[in-house]
Each structure stands twice: as structure tokens, then as C-alpha cells.
Design an enzyme around this catalytic site. Structure first.
Site, mmCIF file in Angstrom:
data_model
loop_
_atom_site.group_PDB
_atom_site.id
_atom_site.type_symbol
_atom_site.label_atom_id
_atom_site.label_comp_id
_atom_site.label_asym_id
_atom_site.label_seq_id
_atom_site.Cartn_x
_atom_site.Cartn_y
_atom_site.Cartn_z
ATOM 1 C CG ASP A 1 18.643 28.722 24.228
ATOM 2 O OD1 ASP A 1 18.925 28.323 23.083
ATOM 3 O OD2 ASP A 1 17.828 29.644 24.456
ATOM 4 C CG ASP B 1 11.969 28.796 19.531
ATOM 5 O OD1 ASP B 1 12.420 29.954 19.546
ATOM 6 O OD2 ASP B 1 12.631 27.808 19.880
ATOM 7 C CE LYS C 1 20.462 27.425 16.983
ATOM 8 N NZ LYS C 1 19.591 27.749 18.137
ATOM 9 C CD GLU D 1 16.556 26.259 19.629
ATOM 10 O OE1 GLU D 1 15.730 26.931 18.981
ATOM 11 O OE2 GLU D 1 17.782 26.346 19.470
#
Length: 626
Positions: free
Chosen positions: A25, A210, A87, A188
Site C-alpha cells: 500500500d 477510502d 503521491k 485500493e
């Protein structure tokens, strides 16, 4: 005599043949690595027993690179060379990150650069987000190999469901740079559903909410007897826990009556803001203390009520995509059996309350929201590595978030793969040429939900050459779109007669702008009627142009068949159509085309008679009968 290893169908071979595979992850704030060990899915800790690895990289002047907690400790001391939340930069250009405030970095290149991923200047030279992410992935790889005692066969790496093609490709490149064999990129929310579904034996319709450090995803899934089918997905690739931190940071500046602060002090206050946010998860108020480089001392208290108020719009921004995803799936909130909460930011009480009120039920929190994505990725990695055991018969059906298509004449978008199509997927469609004698065709691949190319995102351009010259409309060009299990696109164009083919792997230089992905879907709905009108108008304009060119070509060849008066009438009809075709009156264009058609009907009949006479000239009746 050598002994043969024998195993039952569907079972793994001997334990020593177990292939080492992990799920990673790669998060905005923290990253994790997990694996399946002795049939149990576990997160791998570092040497101090810590499961989380802060997604922070520090480049030192001595050439040393720190990753994780060591780098995190340097972010207030050396903010320019300590990269956090990288990210958010993956697959992005300078314009795409213009909205992100309080960034202490020194970006390389021109501010107005139209292409290319952002790059950051550090004491160790210019670094791309791919290189920074590779440092994080490399650290996780080293942790896994040390813990498992061997070299990894491969890894499944998770990405936000709303990552576009460029962001996915950047993630894959970072993994390769870190020496990882990427078995698959996995969305994800889907990874979380795998972990939740297999651990709980869940069946029915579930929503996966999420909210991570930098991205928000919502996925609607149907879980039934080992099948994980994604029905719809939505989200915002520029919304996450970092935005909540920034709201607190701005509140601190205002509450403490501070003037513009230095990069060093800004990073310090951002750290205090994040700590306060986390503290408010279980407390009613959070003290915020910090001594700035100017000698000023910050001492304020943030209450839960204030925090809820200053972040209310951010919470509401997550519910818009949630409603849209449910509409796409054809469901109402009360048809959802449960809501799985994923990502550390979902621990915020206001998030829990908003989700509970919208779905009319308490969210599911029985799995650690920080770990559930890594655990699901590990299960998928174990399967893809070939470690299938009895009972591992399950199927994953994921989807693409946005439609993919090609530009046709008039700047129109022809969708070839619609959004929410299950991947991997391949779709093909035939096109033809617009002009006589055309030997090449330019192809423009686009992404989005609007009818006009100008309202969609350009992904790639390429050309098909070597086509045999034919009259307009005679050529048959088959265009095939293929999206692999990672969500990455390739396009092939093949001229069916000659067999000439062109192919492109779609690798754009950087991704969609921050709001563009969500805006594409929003615009697709809000402009449906307008787009339909504009498409019909553009199609009429293209048809008018085709008719004019056909008439002009016929006049060039056979004008002698018309008298001067007849020729003048045809020319007048052509001029009338040319005058109205670029306007926005569809009826006027149709009327002018009809008039031109009627005005050239006799001319067309004479040309046909002439062709027949030429074909029969010099022929005997016996030859025709034979």
C-alpha cells in the site's frame, strides 16, 4: 530413484516451493507491506516492530538518503530536501499541482511548462516523483526480503481507483526502479474489499469509502461466493487527509495572528496541525504549541467543534462522488449492506458521522483502516504468484473510472470503452476515410465523458500509414482498445484490406488535473442535453462538408452536362450551404443540404446515364447477353 512431488489439484506444492510475494500500500502519508505467511495474511513490521512506514524521503547533503521515520524527523529542520506526500505529484505536471499550497520545494523547470512530470531540486540533484517513490518502495522491499528471508517473486501495488493512466504508469515505473516485479496494480478500494470479504465471508452489496492522505475513492462492489465485482467507482484524486491538515494549518495562522511564515516554520506548523487532527480523534480539544524561528511562541487550542466547522466542506466533497457512484450502480443507499472504511483519515469523527447518516447505518470498522488495503493486496499477490491453495477459488472483476475513445471528423468523441467497464477489456470499432485517395490516418486517443474532443483529455496521438488509396468511405480501419488488469491502455489501428497496422502504448507525460477527473463525470451529466445538440450540429456540419466536396468533384469532372443556367443554380445551392454550415442552426443546414440534393438530382441522373453509355459503347448485344 528420484521422488516426484505430488499435490492435489488446486493445492500448492511443497512448502519450500512457496513463492515470496507481497502486497504494498503505497500511501500518501504512510505505506505498508504485507504478505501471506502460513495461510495467514500479516503486515510486515520493521526491526523495531513498527508496521507503518511514513511516506517521507530526506536527501542529505552528504549523499545519504533517509526514508520513513528518520526522514520524518528532518522535515521541520530541512523542509526543502524532505519530500512528503509525493503521491500527490505522481504523473502530474506543474499546472496540475498549482492548487496545493504551502509547498517548500524548489521545482525544476518552467512554471508554464505544458508537459512533463514535476521535478524537485534537492541537494542531491533534481528528483522526479517516480524516483522519490522508488526510495519508499525500495525500503519496503528491503523490509520484506529481510523478514521473509529471500528474494521476492513479485508485488501487487495498490493505487487509488481514480488514478488515471499517467499516474498508474508512474507508479509502475517507480516499482521497477525499486527492483520490484509488479504482478499487478490494484485499486485500493478493491483491495480493501478483498481483505474484508475473505476475512468476514461477506456477501451482498458493499460500499468501500477510502479517504487516505491525498486521495478519496468510493467503490460499490457486489460480493457473492468468491466473486468480487466492482459495479461503479468514483472519487477525487486531489482530496485527502492532507487537505484537513491544511485547514487546521490555516486556522492556526489566523488564531495565532501570524504574518506569513518561513518554509521552516510552515512545515513545523503543518506537523502540529496533523498531530492536532489525530489527537481530536479521541479527545475533545487539542493543544497546539510551537516555537517559531522568529522567537514567537504559538499556543492555541483547537476544539472538535471548530475542527468540524472548518472542514465541513471537505466532508461534503466526499459525498458528491458517493452519490454519483451509487447512481452509476443503479442503487440507493438503503440497498448497501455495509460500508467498509479505509484509510487513516476515516478515523475522524465527522467522517464517521457523515457516512453513517448518509447510508443510514454505522460504518464497518472491525478491520484496521490503515492495514486493510495492504492485506487485500497481499492476498491478491499470493494468488498471482502461484501460491493457490484449496479454497482460493475467487474472481476479481474491477472497472475503469472514465470512458476511453477516439476523435472523429468534426472534433467529436466516439467512445469505444465506456466508464465502469470491467477490466481487463478489449473493444474494437471500424472507421473509414473522409477523402478520396487517403493513404494515412491520424488517430487521437481521448479520455472523458463529453461529446466533443475539446472537452475531454488528450491521451495520445499516432498515425496509420501505407493505406491503399480508395474512394472516401471505402477503406475499413479497425481500431482496437485494450485495457489490461492494471488499467493501462494500448491502441491498435489496422487497415483491413492491406493489413497495414499501427500500435501505441498510451503513456502520457503526466496525468489529469486535480479536479478534472471528477469534473469530467460532472460535466458529462450536467451537459447531456447541450452535448447532444452540439454533437448533432457537428455531425450535420461534417455531412454538409462531405456533400459539398462530392458536388465540387462531380462538377470538375462533368460540368459539361449542365447548361449555364443549371450550373449557376447548383453553384448558388453550394454557396448557400457553405454560408450556413458553420453556424449553429441545424435546421438551416438540413434545409440547405436538401436544396442542394434536389438541385443536383438531374445532374446526378445525367452522370449516371453518361456512365451507362460509356459502359455500353462499342458492345454488341450478344456480348451483353453473355
Amino acid at each position: 530413484m528420484a521422488l516426484l512431488q505430488i499435490s492435489e489439484p488446486g493445492e500448492s506444492m511443497a512448502p519450500h516451493e512457496h513463492r515470496l510475494a507481497v502486497g504494498i500500500d503505497l500511501g500518501t502519508t504512510n505505506s505498508l507491506v504485507a504478505t501471506v505467511r502460513s495461510g495467514q495474511t500479516v503486515v510486515l513490521n520493521d526491526e523495531l516492530g513498527r508496521p507503518l512506514l511514513p511516506s517521507v524521503v530526506h536527501y542529505g547533503a552528504d549523499g545519504h538518503v533517509d526514508v520513513g521515520f528518520e526522514a520524518q524527523a528532518r522535515q521541520s529542520v530541512d523542509p526543502r530536501n524532505t519530500i512528503v506526500s509525493v503521491k500527490r505529484f505522481m504523473g502530474r505536471g506543474r499546472r496540475d499541482i498549482a492548487h496545493i499550497e504551502s509547498m517548500p520545494y524548489d521545482f525544476a523547470g518552467n512554471d508554464n511548462a505544458a508537459e512533463g512530470m514535476v521535478k524537485l531540486r534537492t541537494v542531491q540533484g533534481v528528483k522526479s516523483p517516480v524516483e522519490v517513490s522508488a526510495e519508499i518502495l525500495g525500503s519496503l522491499r528491503a523490509r520484506a526480503e529481510a523478514s521473509l528471508g529471500g528474494q521476492l517473486t513479485g508485488a501487487v501495488i495498490t493505487v487509488p481507483a481514480y488514478f488515471d493512466d499517467a499516474q498508474r504508469q508512474a507508479t509502475k515505473d517507480a516499482a521497477r526502479l525499486a527492483g520490484l516485479n509488479v504482478l499487478r496494480l490494484l485499486n485500493e478500494p478493491t483491495a480493501a474489499a478483498i481483505a474484508y470479504g475473505l476475512d468476514n465471508g461477506a456477501e451482498g452489496i458493499y460500499a468501500v469509502y477510502d479517504l487516505g492522505g491525498g486521495t478519496f475513492d468510493i467503490s460499490i462492489l457486489k460480493l457473492a461466493k468468491g466473486i468480487f465485482q466492482v459495479l461503479a467507482t468514483g472519487g477525487d484524486s486531489a482530496l485527502g487527509g492532507d487537505d484537513f491538515d491544511h485547514r487546521v494549518f490555516c486556522w492556526i495562522i489566523e488564531a495565532a495572528k501570524l504574518s506569513p511564515v518561513s518554509p521552516h516554520d510552515a512545515r513545523l506548523l503543518q506537523t502540529r496541525a496533523r498531530e492536532a487532527k489525530e489527537y481530536l480523534t479521541v479527545h475533545g480539544e487539542a493543544p497546539i504549541n510551537a516555537r517559531l524561528s522568529t522567537g514567537e511562541f504559538v499556543d492555541v487550542k483547537l476544539t472538535s467543534e471548530i475542527f468540524t466547522e472548518i472542514t465541513r466542506t471537505l466532508v461534503q466533497k466526499t459525498l458528491g462522488p458517493t452519490r454519483k457512484a451509487l447512481r452509476d450502480a443503479g442503487l440507493s443507499p438503503d440497498e448497501v449492506k455495509g460500508v467498509v472504511m479505509v484509510g487513516g483519515a476515516t478515523r475522524m469523527p465527522q467522517i464517521q458521522k457523515a457516512v453513517g447518516e448518509y447510508f443510514g447505518r454505522e460504518p464497518l470498522n472491525n478491520l484496521d483502516p490503515d492495514r486493510v488495503v495492504a492485506l487485500g493486496a497481499a492476498i491478491q499477490a499470493n494468488l498471482l504468484a502461484g501460491n493457490r491453495a484449496a479454497g482460493d477459488d475467487w474472481l476479481l472483476l474491477d472497472v475503469i473510472p472514465l470512458s476511453l475513445g477516439i476523435e472523429t471528423m468534426g472534433g467529436l468523441t466516439e467512445k469505444i470503452i465506456p466508464r465502469n467497464s470491467t477490466i481487463p477489456v478489449a473493444r474494437a470499432q471500424e472507421f473509414t476515410t473522409f477523402k478520396d485517395g487517403q493513404t494515412a490516418m491520424a488517430l487521437h486517443v481521448v479520455q472523458g465523458e463529453r461529446e466533443l474532443v475539446s472537452d475531454c483529455r488528450s491521451l495520445a496521438r499516432f498515425e496509420l500509414r501505407g493505406m491503399p488509396p480508395m474512394v472516401a468511405g471505402a477503406a475499413r480501419i479497425r481500431v482496437t482498445f485494450q485495457v489490461d488488469a492494471d488499467g493501462l491502455l494500448s491502441v491498435t489501428a489496422r487497415e483491413q484490406t492491406s493489413g497495414h497496422e499501427a500500435r501505441i502504448e498510451v503513456k502520457p507525460s503526466y496525468g489529469l488535473t486535480d479536479d478534472e477527473v471528477a469534473a469530467m463525470l460532472k460535466d458529462g451529466f450536467s451537459h447531456t442535453t447541450d452535448d447532444a445538440f452540439r454533437r448533432a450540429l457537428r455531425e450535420a456540419q461534417v455531412e454538409a462538408q462531405r456533400l459539398i466536396e462530392a458536388v465540387q468533384s462531380a462538377l470538375k469532372a462533368d460540368a459539361h452536362l449542365l447548361s449555364m443556367l443549371e450550373r449557376a443554380h447548383v453553384d448558388a445551392c453550394v454557396a448557400k450551404l457553405q454560408a450556413v454550415m458553420m453556424g449553429d442552426d441545424r435546421r438551416a443546414i438540413d434545409a440547405a443540404m436538401d436544396a442542394l440534393g434536389k438541385g443536383t438530382a438531374e445532374f446526378a441522373a445525367r452522370r449516371m446515364n453518361q456512365s451507362v453509355q460509356r459502359a455500353l459503347s462499342g458492345k454488341k448485344i450478344e456480348e451483353l447477353e453473355s
